[in-house]
Design a protein around this motif. Sequence first.
Motif, PDB file in Angstrom:
ATOM      1  N   ASP A   1      -2.875   5.300  -1.181  1.00  0.00           N
ATOM      2  CA  ASP A   1      -4.095   4.593  -0.766  1.00  0.00           C
ATOM      3  C   ASP A   1      -4.744   5.307   0.406  1.00  0.00           C
ATOM      4  O   ASP A   1      -5.963   5.219   0.589  1.00  0.00           O
TER       5      ASP A   1
ATOM      6  N   LEU B   1      -7.507  -0.975   5.145  1.00  0.00           N
ATOM      7  CA  LEU B   1      -7.118  -0.889   3.736  1.00  0.00           C
ATOM      8  C   LEU B   1      -7.158  -2.264   3.069  1.00  0.00           C
ATOM      9  O   LEU B   1      -7.569  -2.387   1.908  1.00  0.00           O
TER      10      LEU B   1
ATOM     11  N   ILE C   1      -9.315  10.384  -2.507  1.00  0.00           N
ATOM     12  CA  ILE C   1      -8.275   9.743  -1.683  1.00  0.00           C
ATOM     13  C   ILE C   1      -8.764   9.671  -0.242  1.00  0.00           C
ATOM     14  O   ILE C   1      -9.236  10.668   0.319  1.00  0.00           O
TER      15      ILE C   1
ATOM     16  N   ARG D   1     -10.672  -3.238   2.294  1.00  0.00           N
ATOM     17  CA  ARG D   1     -11.228  -2.479   1.169  1.00  0.00           C
ATOM     18  C   ARG D   1     -10.760  -3.031  -0.154  1.00  0.00           C
ATOM     19  O   ARG D   1     -11.482  -2.983  -1.163  1.00  0.00           O
ATOM     20  N   SER D   2      -9.494  -3.560  -0.173  1.00  0.00           N
ATOM     21  CA  SER D   2      -8.936  -4.044  -1.432  1.00  0.00           C
ATOM     22  C   SER D   2      -9.353  -5.467  -1.774  1.00  0.00           C
ATOM     23  O   SER D   2      -9.097  -5.955  -2.865  1.00  0.00           O
TER      24      SER D   2
ATOM     25  N   MET E   1       0.842  -1.193   0.000  1.00  0.00           N
ATOM     26  CA  MET E   1       0.000   0.000   0.000  1.00  0.00           C
ATOM     27  C   MET E   1       0.882   1.250   0.000  1.00  0.00           C
ATOM     28  O   MET E   1       2.028   1.226   0.441  1.00  0.00           O
ATOM     29  N   LYS E   2       0.301   2.340  -0.486  1.00  0.00           N
ATOM     30  CA  LYS E   2       1.004   3.624  -0.534  1.00  0.00           C
ATOM     31  C   LYS E   2       0.442   4.551   0.541  1.00  0.00           C
ATOM     32  O   LYS E   2      -0.777   4.740   0.627  1.00  0.00           O
ATOM     33  N   TYR E   3       1.355   5.108   1.341  1.00  0.00           N
ATOM     34  CA  TYR E   3       0.965   5.954   2.460  1.00  0.00           C
ATOM     35  C   TYR E   3       1.628   7.322   2.320  1.00  0.00           C
ATOM     36  O   TYR E   3       2.840   7.418   2.131  1.00  0.00           O
TER      37      TYR E   3
END
Length: 381
Positions: free
Chosen positions: A87, A376, A110, A379-380, A1-3
Amino acid sequence: MKYMLVAGEASGDLHASHLIEALKRNDSEAQFCFIGGDLMERAAGLPPRIHYDRLNVMGFSEVIRKLPALLSNLKKTKKILKEFLPDVLILVDYPGFNLKLAGFANKLGIRVDYYISPKVWAWKEWRVKSIKKNVTRLYSILPFEEAFYARHGFKATYVGNPSVQEIDYALGHLPPKKHFMERQGFQDMEKPLIALLPGSRKGEIRNNLPIMIEAASKFPEFQVAVAAAPSVPEKFYREVAQDPGLQVVFGATPALLKYSRAALVTSGTATLETALIGTPQVVCYRANGLKLSYKIMEKLLKVKFVSLPNLIMNNAIVPELLVHNCTVEKVARELSPLLQPSPKREWQTNGYRNMRRRLGNSVAADYAAELIVDSLSQRSE
């Protein structure tokens, strides 16, 4: 994930660095982008896109003076957010800047999480509307915030207070008192101590340190030492105190507090840290000293107390001497019974123990990171 994380001051940099470390433990493929400082850089292993020292301002006049730079940095941060497309955007306190960014992120679709709530329960309660509109999850570090947000129809999750683990760690690594005093250059190794914590900004120090020193000097059987902020030079403290021999302690505030009989503390996180260490304190906050300022502050503030121990317990655990009430005579009067066995000293230390129980044992960064990564992941799926 991207934070993507955004912290606008030193305390946010510290807490966000622990959150980055916890996110990495919970997500082995985590990618980071952040606005922050050196501690976040160390945790993430890459430099900040913008360093927080370009954002950190205090007071109306400084905000006005630096407004063009702040607006420019907000524009740059929006551009970074749009390019990185995380994300989740994780905001750390610093509401004036971060809530504007939250609205922009929300328009981009976002997700926005908030770690360490703005102090909207104290003033600017209207900001709750913006939080409800633009923030998906809020992770609180003060237990009473859950009920505050619930009254506004928004769910906040108390994840624990970072100061609990930070102080527990510091207390477990203290040098012996003799070594501490030798290392700090104390001339009298036997004379008991009064600790002075006059704040972290020069304006606070100018306002509070002279009163603290004069009040403490009424107890000549004690010696005083100032807990210095890392960004403020030793020379500045001595100039404000007009005392070239003033004892100034750098990088050892927990040890100074632990080995002091009592402390005079400017309101802020330091009041909570002092309570967690167990040192009796008087909370001092001198501004311009005008009674009118105090009356205006009373109207603006939505809470009965300003110090964190009192707010957490919803009770007057520690005395608070604010603005025109912060005088040498009143500070000395409140300090006196705390320097010896007394009902007031016992009342404080009992209150500290109850406060510590209320804060619990959750590691705030770990708990928040688990909740963020889990939500997260769900959600994915």
